[in-house]
Scaffold this motif. Structure first.
Motif, PDB file in Angstrom:
ATOM      1  N   GLY A 111       0.790  -1.234   0.000  1.00  0.00           N
ATOM      2  CA  GLY A 111       0.000   0.000   0.000  1.00  0.00           C
ATOM      3  C   GLY A 111       0.824   1.287   0.000  1.00  0.00           C
ATOM      4  O   GLY A 111       0.582   2.172  -0.827  1.00  0.00           O
ATOM      5  N   PRO A 112       1.800   1.410   0.890  1.00  0.00           N
ATOM      6  CA  PRO A 112       2.571   2.663   0.939  1.00  0.00           C
ATOM      7  C   PRO A 112       3.345   2.947  -0.354  1.00  0.00           C
ATOM      8  O   PRO A 112       3.642   4.107  -0.645  1.00  0.00           O
ATOM      9  CB  PRO A 112       3.529   2.431   2.117  1.00  0.00           C
ATOM     10  N   ARG A 113       3.660   1.911  -1.118  1.00  0.00           N
ATOM     11  CA  ARG A 113       4.400   2.126  -2.376  1.00  0.00           C
ATOM     12  C   ARG A 113       3.483   1.956  -3.595  1.00  0.00           C
ATOM     13  O   ARG A 113       3.085   2.925  -4.234  1.00  0.00           O
ATOM     14  CB  ARG A 113       5.602   1.158  -2.447  1.00  0.00           C
ATOM     15  N   ASP A 114       3.074   0.749  -3.888  1.00  0.00           N
ATOM     16  CA  ASP A 114       2.280   0.495  -5.093  1.00  0.00           C
ATOM     17  C   ASP A 114       0.913   1.165  -4.982  1.00  0.00           C
ATOM     18  O   ASP A 114       0.345   1.615  -5.985  1.00  0.00           O
ATOM     19  CB  ASP A 114       2.123  -1.015  -5.284  1.00  0.00           C
ATOM     20  N   GLY A 115       0.377   1.211  -3.774  1.00  0.00           N
ATOM     21  CA  GLY A 115      -0.905   1.876  -3.576  1.00  0.00           C
ATOM     22  C   GLY A 115      -0.799   3.376  -3.801  1.00  0.00           C
ATOM     23  O   GLY A 115      -1.439   3.938  -4.692  1.00  0.00           O
ATOM     24  N   LEU A 116       0.061   4.021  -3.029  1.00  0.00           N
ATOM     25  CA  LEU A 116       0.118   5.496  -3.069  1.00  0.00           C
ATOM     26  C   LEU A 116       0.645   6.011  -4.401  1.00  0.00           C
ATOM     27  O   LEU A 116       0.275   7.113  -4.822  1.00  0.00           O
ATOM     28  CB  LEU A 116       0.961   6.025  -1.909  1.00  0.00           C
ATOM     29  N   GLN A 117       1.497   5.241  -5.081  1.00  0.00           N
ATOM     30  CA  GLN A 117       2.007   5.755  -6.359  1.00  0.00           C
ATOM     31  C   GLN A 117       0.921   5.758  -7.431  1.00  0.00           C
ATOM     32  O   GLN A 117       1.063   6.409  -8.453  1.00  0.00           O
ATOM     33  CB  GLN A 117       3.229   4.963  -6.827  1.00  0.00           C
ATOM     34  N   ASN A 118      -0.170   5.039  -7.187  1.00  0.00           N
ATOM     35  CA  ASN A 118      -1.274   5.004  -8.146  1.00  0.00           C
ATOM     36  C   ASN A 118      -2.478   5.815  -7.704  1.00  0.00           C
ATOM     37  O   ASN A 118      -3.537   5.734  -8.316  1.00  0.00           O
ATOM     38  CB  ASN A 118      -1.682   3.547  -8.408  1.00  0.00           C
ATOM     39  N   GLU A 119      -2.335   6.569  -6.634  1.00  0.00           N
ATOM     40  CA  GLU A 119      -3.404   7.483  -6.223  1.00  0.00           C
ATOM     41  C   GLU A 119      -3.179   8.835  -6.898  1.00  0.00           C
ATOM     42  O   GLU A 119      -2.046   9.274  -7.076  1.00  0.00           O
ATOM     43  CB  GLU A 119      -3.399   7.657  -4.697  1.00  0.00           C
ATOM     44  N   ALA A 120      -4.292   9.463  -7.258  1.00  0.00           N
ATOM     45  CA  ALA A 120      -4.189  10.779  -7.902  1.00  0.00           C
ATOM     46  C   ALA A 120      -3.590  11.799  -6.949  1.00  0.00           C
ATOM     47  O   ALA A 120      -2.753  12.622  -7.320  1.00  0.00           O
ATOM     48  CB  ALA A 120      -5.570  11.229  -8.380  1.00  0.00           C
ATOM     49  N   ALA A 121      -4.002  11.736  -5.696  1.00  0.00           N
ATOM     50  CA  ALA A 121      -3.534  12.715  -4.713  1.00  0.00           C
ATOM     51  C   ALA A 121      -2.141  12.347  -4.212  1.00  0.00           C
ATOM     52  O   ALA A 121      -1.818  11.176  -4.062  1.00  0.00           O
ATOM     53  CB  ALA A 121      -4.505  12.762  -3.539  1.00  0.00           C
ATOM     54  N   THR A 122      -1.307  13.347  -3.981  1.00  0.00           N
ATOM     55  CA  THR A 122      -0.025  13.129  -3.326  1.00  0.00           C
ATOM     56  C   THR A 122      -0.229  13.318  -1.828  1.00  0.00           C
ATOM     57  O   THR A 122      -0.763  14.327  -1.381  1.00  0.00           O
ATOM     58  CB  THR A 122       1.040  14.106  -3.854  1.00  0.00           C
ATOM     59  N   VAL A 123       0.182  12.309  -1.083  1.00  0.00           N
ATOM     60  CA  VAL A 123      -0.053  12.287   0.361  1.00  0.00           C
ATOM     61  C   VAL A 123       1.159  12.909   1.062  1.00  0.00           C
ATOM     62  O   VAL A 123       2.301  12.583   0.716  1.00  0.00           O
ATOM     63  CB  VAL A 123      -0.268  10.821   0.809  1.00  0.00           C
ATOM     64  N   PRO A 124       0.950  13.794   2.037  1.00  0.00           N
ATOM     65  CA  PRO A 124       2.088  14.397   2.749  1.00  0.00           C
ATOM     66  C   PRO A 124       2.931  13.340   3.468  1.00  0.00           C
ATOM     67  O   PRO A 124       2.412  12.305   3.896  1.00  0.00           O
ATOM     68  CB  PRO A 124       1.414  15.329   3.772  1.00  0.00           C
ATOM     69  N   VAL A 125       4.206  13.619   3.628  1.00  0.00           N
ATOM     70  CA  VAL A 125       5.111  12.627   4.222  1.00  0.00           C
ATOM     71  C   VAL A 125       4.695  12.273   5.649  1.00  0.00           C
ATOM     72  O   VAL A 125       4.838  11.126   6.072  1.00  0.00           O
ATOM     73  CB  VAL A 125       6.583  13.116   4.135  1.00  0.00           C
ATOM     74  N   ASP A 126       4.149  13.235   6.382  1.00  0.00           N
ATOM     75  CA  ASP A 126       3.707  12.921   7.747  1.00  0.00           C
ATOM     76  C   ASP A 126       2.596  11.875   7.743  1.00  0.00           C
ATOM     77  O   ASP A 126       2.540  11.016   8.627  1.00  0.00           O
ATOM     78  CB  ASP A 126       3.206  14.186   8.466  1.00  0.00           C
ATOM     79  N   VAL A 127       1.720  11.959   6.772  1.00  0.00           N
ATOM     80  CA  VAL A 127       0.632  10.985   6.675  1.00  0.00           C
ATOM     81  C   VAL A 127       1.201   9.612   6.291  1.00  0.00           C
ATOM     82  O   VAL A 127       0.795   8.574   6.832  1.00  0.00           O
ATOM     83  CB  VAL A 127      -0.430  11.450   5.660  1.00  0.00           C
ATOM     84  N   LYS A 128       2.150   9.608   5.375  1.00  0.00           N
ATOM     85  CA  LYS A 128       2.781   8.335   5.000  1.00  0.00           C
ATOM     86  C   LYS A 128       3.455   7.675   6.204  1.00  0.00           C
ATOM     87  O   LYS A 128       3.364   6.453   6.390  1.00  0.00           O
ATOM     88  CB  LYS A 128       3.818   8.567   3.894  1.00  0.00           C
ATOM     89  N   LEU A 129       4.140   8.485   6.997  1.00  0.00           N
ATOM     90  CA  LEU A 129       4.833   7.931   8.170  1.00  0.00           C
ATOM     91  C   LEU A 129       3.830   7.366   9.175  1.00  0.00           C
ATOM     92  O   LEU A 129       4.040   6.292   9.741  1.00  0.00           O
ATOM     93  CB  LEU A 129       5.697   9.019   8.819  1.00  0.00           C
ATOM     94  N   GLU A 130       2.742   8.095   9.383  1.00  0.00           N
ATOM     95  CA  GLU A 130       1.725   7.576  10.307  1.00  0.00           C
ATOM     96  C   GLU A 130       1.095   6.303   9.749  1.00  0.00           C
ATOM     97  O   GLU A 130       0.811   5.360  10.484  1.00  0.00           O
ATOM     98  CB  GLU A 130       0.651   8.647  10.562  1.00  0.00           C
ATOM     99  N   PHE A 131       0.891   6.292   8.422  1.00  0.00           N
ATOM    100  CA  PHE A 131       0.334   5.106   7.766  1.00  0.00           C
ATOM    101  C   PHE A 131       1.229   3.885   8.008  1.00  0.00           C
ATOM    102  O   PHE A 131       0.771   2.821   8.434  1.00  0.00           O
ATOM    103  CB  PHE A 131       0.198   5.404   6.271  1.00  0.00           C
ATOM    104  N   LEU A 132       2.523   4.060   7.782  1.00  0.00           N
ATOM    105  CA  LEU A 132       3.457   2.943   7.996  1.00  0.00           C
ATOM    106  C   LEU A 132       3.486   2.524   9.460  1.00  0.00           C
ATOM    107  O   LEU A 132       3.535   1.324   9.769  1.00  0.00           O
ATOM    108  CB  LEU A 132       4.852   3.337   7.501  1.00  0.00           C
ATOM    109  N   ASP A 133       3.435   3.468  10.362  1.00  0.00           N
ATOM    110  CA  ASP A 133       3.412   3.139  11.795  1.00  0.00           C
ATOM    111  C   ASP A 133       2.156   2.341  12.147  1.00  0.00           C
ATOM    112  O   ASP A 133       2.210   1.352  12.881  1.00  0.00           O
ATOM    113  CB  ASP A 133       3.437   4.418  12.642  1.00  0.00           C
ATOM    114  N   ARG A 134       1.045   2.800  11.630  1.00  0.00           N
ATOM    115  CA  ARG A 134      -0.216   2.112  11.943  1.00  0.00           C
ATOM    116  C   ARG A 134      -0.229   0.697  11.365  1.00  0.00           C
ATOM    117  O   ARG A 134      -0.741  -0.233  11.994  1.00  0.00           O
ATOM    118  CB  ARG A 134      -1.395   2.898  11.353  1.00  0.00           C
ATOM    119  N   LEU A 135       0.313   0.542  10.163  1.00  0.00           N
ATOM    120  CA  LEU A 135       0.353  -0.796   9.558  1.00  0.00           C
ATOM    121  C   LEU A 135       1.251  -1.726  10.366  1.00  0.00           C
ATOM    122  O   LEU A 135       0.931  -2.910  10.557  1.00  0.00           O
ATOM    123  CB  LEU A 135       0.826  -0.710   8.106  1.00  0.00           C
TER     124      LEU A 135
END
Lengths: 314, 314
Positions: free
Chosen positions: B28-52
């Protein structure tokens, strides 16, 4: 160039353990439309049934004789059946809940009916307002009379895998309920995962339990809901156990892609994609189904939940 | 009362032919987010990885060193990796396309990388701007140097089942490409159905073709897209052939439920539901995943395409 142009999945050999041919029992006009918020005009329903028959489907569950108080979406059953162009070689089963429903089916000249029972006590009480035993006492004379009228009778069995009040449902309990329907005169059981929670190992075990009780796959159909995304995987498991009748709903009708919970039936198109890839014959034309479901989605004012429809409708 | 309260599918025995334990390779953090139209802020990505990681996932593909010109959504790879809380016992692979990407991975102190190749000539040209043979000539020194740095290397193989330009892809062709990656030093192959067209019989045949070529299931992972609704069924087929590493994307990230075509990865939650039902261990907590994907869907401003997330998020 669209992915459809890949030419997949038509040119693949059939895996050996699968049935050579599957009957798609199309439930969209009944189970699909009765679970849509919008009531569809009878002219649209008639065109829908015509288009599905044109697409090669030959088992089309047309409507329901449940009291309109409970299913207002299908209150036009008599008008629909009187105007329906019943194709040669096609079957148009109708859901019948009780003796009054059977009267209506007889009046409408219906050759195929389906009754519905619950594998669990809790759902019998909530859906049928009867005990588990009372439901059979209610159905048995209905089935006997239908058979006396020369009708074929299918028995739907709800909550065959999990029940919201009882949890995991024991296969032995489902087999016992199924046996009562078969003994009463049903020619086929449709094993329903009403809340969509089942996983493939449960499907294996249930089909095996029926076999151990002397009920072969010829008497079984499967009816999966995609609430948890498991419907097609469960269908694959059933096919690999030899089950050759699969219920599905054109366009995944009955599940709204905007709702929090997509509780719809397995989409016919997603099933057909898999069957084509597996080399299992079914007689339906995928492009015609996609066109039909796209048209119906426009009537309903929202996209189809079928992945195949969404991928190919562009 | 929600369907989740059914208690399914935790209490079911494991089917005998399945692996006892599966590694979920979370993309999700790589293949998922690279195919989303929106660019997600790095803080959100870090929280996403922590939560996963909190949800129990231990293989988390964190980001990509593909040039930001091609994948602007992941242009923050260095900042993300420098701030990432790398958990003990967890792996955080990073996608590396070439020698320059490997330089960046070395600088970032990465222990696991993944390279990506195409099983077909057409997609090699279009995705990598190289011929089929040139792609291996490009990767071989990258893999060799990565191995020299003590890194583990995964090889993604695209278009393993169907290709938009070439149609059905022959298993022998995929095995040949896979062998070159393994011979070059990859420890694992991820067999990708990049356009989501595969059906389960193809999965059986490809795994069998690898076995016939001396490549056992321990060296294989599967990576399915749900474009035609087949991802989980294909995964089931792979599991029943003994494959024990499955790629998936939390919340089905990378596929938008509003788009005409939902081309996203298999949703991790839908996979976990099936694995729980099958009695296959995986180490992840479904409720924590659903909470995380619901939170991420809010960040992206649209519902998750995962059926499980939509059913349980209410």
């Amino acid at each position: 160039m669209g992915a459809r142009d890949v030419g997949l999945p038509e040119h693949l050999p059939r895996s050996g353990e699968l049935p050579a041919e599957v009957t798609i029992w199309e439930v969209g006009p009944r189970d699909g439309l009765q679970n849509e918020a919008a009531t569809v005009p009878v002219d649209v329903k008639l065109e829908f049934l015509d288009r599905l028959a044109d697409a090669g489907l030959t088992t089309l569950e047309a409507t329901s004789f449940v009291h309109p108080k409970w299913v207002p979406q299908l209150a036009d059953a008599e008008e629909l059946l009187s105007r329906l162009d019943r194709r040669t070689g096609a079957r148009y089963p109708v859901l019948v809940p009780n003796a009054r429903g059977l009267d209506r089916a007889v009046d409408a000249g219906i050759a195929d009916i389906a009754v519905f029972a619950s594998a669990t006590e809790s759902f019998a009480k909530r859906n049928l307002n009867s005990t588990y035993d009372e439901q059979f006492a209610m159905f048995e004379p209905v089935i006997a009379r239908a058979r006396g009228e020369g009708m074929a009778v299918r028995g739907y069995l709800s909550m065959c895998f999990g029940d919201p009040w009882e949890g995991v449902v024991d296969p032995g309990q489902v087999v016992a309920a199924g046996r009562r329907l078969l003994d009463a005169g049903c020619g086929q059981l449709s094993l329903g995962d009403t809340i969509g929670v089942a996983t493939p190992g449960q499907v294996d075990r249930l089909v095996d339990a029926f076999a151990a009780a002397g009920v072969g796959v010829d008497a079984l159909a499967v009816h999966f809901h995609d609430t948890y995304g498991q419907a097609l995987s469960n269908t694959l498991a059933a096919l690999r156990r030899g089950v050759a009748t699969v219920d599905s709903s054109a366009g995944g009708l009955g599940g709204c892609p905007y709702a929090e919970s997509a509780t719809g039936n397995l989409a016919t198109e997603d099933l057909v994609w898999m069957l084509d890839g597996l080399g299992v014959r079914h007689g339906a034309d995928l492009d015609a189904l996609v066109t039909t479901s796209t048209w119906m989605a426009q009537r309903l004012g929202r996209p189809s939940p079928s992945r195949v429809v969404r991928a190919l409708a562009g």
